[in-house]
Design a protein around this motif. Structure first.
Motif, short mmCIF file in Angstrom:
data_model
loop_
_atom_site.label_atom_id
_atom_site.label_comp_id
_atom_site.label_asym_id
_atom_site.label_seq_id
_atom_site.Cartn_x
_atom_site.Cartn_y
_atom_site.Cartn_z
N ILE A 1 -49.91 -38.54 -31.85
CA ILE A 1 -50.85 -38.83 -30.76
C ILE A 1 -50.36 -40.04 -29.99
O ILE A 1 -50.06 -41.09 -30.57
N ASP A 2 -50.24 -39.90 -28.67
CA ASP A 2 -49.75 -41.00 -27.85
C ASP A 2 -50.16 -40.75 -26.41
O ASP A 2 -50.70 -39.69 -26.06
N LEU A 3 -49.88 -41.73 -25.54
CA LEU A 3 -50.17 -41.63 -24.12
C LEU A 3 -48.95 -41.28 -23.29
O LEU A 3 -49.08 -40.99 -22.10
N VAL A 4 -47.77 -41.30 -23.89
CA VAL A 4 -46.51 -41.10 -23.15
C VAL A 4 -45.92 -39.75 -23.52
O VAL A 4 -45.55 -39.52 -24.68
N ALA A 5 -45.84 -38.86 -22.54
CA ALA A 5 -45.39 -37.49 -22.79
C ALA A 5 -43.99 -37.45 -23.38
O ALA A 5 -43.72 -36.64 -24.28
N GLU A 6 -43.09 -38.31 -22.91
CA GLU A 6 -41.72 -38.29 -23.41
C GLU A 6 -41.66 -38.65 -24.89
O GLU A 6 -40.85 -38.10 -25.65
N ARG A 7 -42.52 -39.54 -25.31
CA ARG A 7 -42.54 -39.92 -26.73
C ARG A 7 -43.11 -38.79 -27.58
O ARG A 7 -42.69 -38.60 -28.73
N LEU A 8 -44.04 -38.05 -27.04
CA LEU A 8 -44.58 -36.90 -27.76
C LEU A 8 -43.52 -35.81 -27.89
O LEU A 8 -43.43 -35.13 -28.92
N ASP A 9 -42.73 -35.63 -26.84
CA ASP A 9 -41.62 -34.67 -26.93
C ASP A 9 -40.65 -35.08 -28.04
O ASP A 9 -40.18 -34.24 -28.82
N LEU A 10 -40.36 -36.39 -28.11
CA LEU A 10 -39.47 -36.88 -29.15
C LEU A 10 -40.09 -36.70 -30.53
O LEU A 10 -39.40 -36.33 -31.49
N ALA A 11 -41.40 -36.92 -30.63
CA ALA A 11 -42.08 -36.73 -31.91
C ALA A 11 -41.94 -35.29 -32.39
O ALA A 11 -41.72 -35.04 -33.59
N ARG A 12 -42.04 -34.33 -31.48
CA ARG A 12 -41.84 -32.92 -31.86
C ARG A 12 -40.43 -32.71 -32.40
O ARG A 12 -40.22 -32.03 -33.41
#
Length: 365
Positions: free
Chosen positions: A216-227
């Protein structure tokens, strides 16, 4: 004295200056630094949230080569490659039970740079002393006078630039999942915040193969990296209702194990509300002293646990070698989080980290 350069903290900013390092005292080691990670704890000092004296030198994710050792040091020798982490007394009940992150003198030894020997090595600028020994090291310079208990020796071929963040951010995120939450294959795990600590937690959790792993985060790029690092689900907290999405993902069961890295009391409360029966919420963020989390006591009576953690409840001498081995095997892709900056670029590194442009800045010397 050994001549060097360092980012000196004064008036809430860094000034890169020529400095002189004294000889290491008893139980100290002079380390020639190759790299040092930049951590949110350093940003907290800059913002005045941690009362480290100024002018002084901070930094606490150092990596380098031993130059000289002081009296009493036998664990390392000149020429050894080392990673630097937090320090501890080694004698209190927590230290002797392999929980040095809960050392009785952790606060003064690490955040305040205090409790040093009378013969401790000094750092000066133009003949005037500078505060140092932050986390037993003060690594934002070309050298560090490090406490022996902050050192972890690594192999001669170790990539010190890649491994530097192991000393705090990665240790905290990985260790909090690995040592404390300890997820199993039937658990639903949620990580709040996809910075360096949170993403390190995602990597650790993915190695345990839980039923679901939610970032869970506010930054889409970091969520992509988390995936890419193992999350099975992601939630953009700026575009979606987190509670609704968690209910959907968990089928209304709630989250078994939550790891909140944000330091936000509102996020911690939301994690508690979304926790399953007998679920645990682990918090590691460090907001200003006096910050409180509102707790619904009725909700807690379902067996929910709110727990804090420092440094992943890790012993650096035990966990860091495991992390180095995982990196060598390709299972801890630190490079995906890192971006290198020169010492003279440290102000830009701070800005890039603060604004989310870089997950983990690494200062290289």
């Amino acid at each position: 004295m050994t001549a060097g350069r360092a980012a000196v903290l004064e008036a809430g900013a860094f000034t890169v200056s020529d400095v002189d390092y004294g000889d290491p005292g008893r139980d100290e080691v002079l380390v020639r630094l190759v790299a040092s990670g930049l951590c949110h704890t350093d940003l907290a000092v800059l913002a005045g949230g941690i009362p480290f004296p100024a002018p002084g030198i901070i930094g606490h994710e150092g990596a380098g080569v031993v130059e000289r050792v002081g009296p009493g040091v036998t664990e390392v020798a000149p020429g050894d490659k080392v990673l630097l982490s937090f320090t501890s007394c080694g004698d209190c009940a927590a230290c002797t039970a392999d929980h040095p992150a809960y050392c009785e003198t952790w606060l003064p030894r690490n955040l305040l740079g205090a409790l040093r020997q009378d013969d401790a090595g000094t750092i000066t600028r133009d003949g005037q002393p500078l505060a140092g020994h932050f986390f037993g090291q003060s690594s934002f310079g070309t050298f560090a006078i490090a406490d022996r208990r902050s050192l972890v020796r690594v192999a001669p071929d170790a990539d010190l630039t890649a491994l530097a963040p192991l000393g705090c951010g990665v240790l905290t995120g990985f260790g909090s999942i690995w040592n404390v939450l300890d997820p199993g294959p039937e658990d639903i795990v949620a990580v709040y915040g996809a910075g360096a600590v949170g993403l390190s937690g995602v990597i650790a959790a993915s190695l345990r193969s839980p039923a679901r792993l939610i970032a869970i985060d506010l930054v889409a790029e970091r969520l992509d990296l988390a995936r890419e690092l193992g999350a099975t689900d992601v939630i953009d907290a700026g575009a979606e209702d987190v509670a609704t999405r968690l209910a959907e993902i968990t089928g209304g069961r709630g989250v078994d194990l939550s790891f909140d890295t944000t330091g936000s009391p509102g996020v911690a409360r939301a994690a508690l509300d979304a926790a399953a029966i007998r679920g645990t919420v682990l918090v590691c963020g460090a907001p200003p002293p006096g910050t409180e989390i509102a707790v619904d006591i009725q909700g807690m009576l379902t067996g929910k646990v709110l727990r804090g953690v420092t440094m992943g409840d890790a012993s650096p001498q035990q966990l860091i070698p495991q992390l180095v081995a995982l990196h060598a095997e390709g299972r801890l892709p630190l490079e995906r989080l890192e971006r290198a900056y020169e010492l003279d670029e440290i102000a830009r590194a701070v800005e890039d980290m603060h604004h989310g442009r870089t997950v983990k800045p690494v200062i290289v010397f």
